[in-house]
Design a protein around this motif. Structure first.
Motif: not given
Length: 191
Positions: A52-60
């Motif tokens: 979930a955190y990886a998605g947040q960082v890349t999806g912004r």
């Protein structure tokens, strides 16, 4: 203060694997320390949060979490679940290290890549501790990683041995002269 990085995430994931994998054939249906979750569910939760955190960082996203979820197969063994968690740590590490430092994504406010890295390290260390308590395996989070998490997420942390302070800050341990914490929150958002 050096920022928390992808290398720190990978070190936390390696530590998780080194301490837990030797116990992968034990009964992971037992509660994970103070949690109501089983040890297996807690390991799957680590993977979930890291992805979930990886998605947040890349999806912004600026105003909430991206609408997707990781589901670890309920048939996955503890060993397989640890591999999933390690893979998700690798994804978050890559996302954090690839993002410019001024990147912002939502986590109860705007959060930078180093904040997501610190949260990933915290989730990995704290829930590894929960699992070790559940399995009866003596273990304390590494000092350097604990100190990095405290610097980034708990600026009001008291002085002391970093691993003990981290466990106390999150209601998992005791510190002399201080009441055990029953609620807590970390400060990941930046201005």
């Amino acid at each position: 203060m050096p920022a928390v990085t992808g290398a720190d995430l990978l070190q936390a994931a390696d530590e998780m694997t080194q301490v837990l994998h030797p116990h992968h054939e034990r009964d992971w249906s037992v509660p994970a320390g103070p949690l109501t979750w089983s040890c297996w569910t807690t390991a799957a939760h680590i993977a979930h949060d890291l992805l979930a955190y990886a998605g947040q960082v890349t999806g912004r996203p600026e105003d909430g979490y991206l609408p997707y979820d990781l589901q670890v197969s309920p048939d996955a063994s503890p060993a397989q679940t640890l591999i999933v968690a390690r893979a998700c740590a690798g994804l978050l590490a890559a996302a954090v290290d690839a993002a410019p430092p001024d990147t912002r994504a939502w986590h109860w406010g705007p959060c930078d890549p180093a904040g997501f890295a610190a949260m990933g390290v915290a989730e990995t260390l704290l829930h590894t501790h929960d699992i070790t308590v559940g399995l009866g395996v003596p273990w304390q989070p590494p000092q350097r990683l604990s100190a990095a998490v405290l610097r980034r997420l708990f600026p009001d942390a008291p002085e002391g041995v970093a691993s003990e302070v981290l466990l106390w800050m999150t209601g998992r341990g005791d510190l002399p002269g201080r009441a055990r914490r029953t609620s807590w929150t970390w400060q990941a958002a930046v201005g």
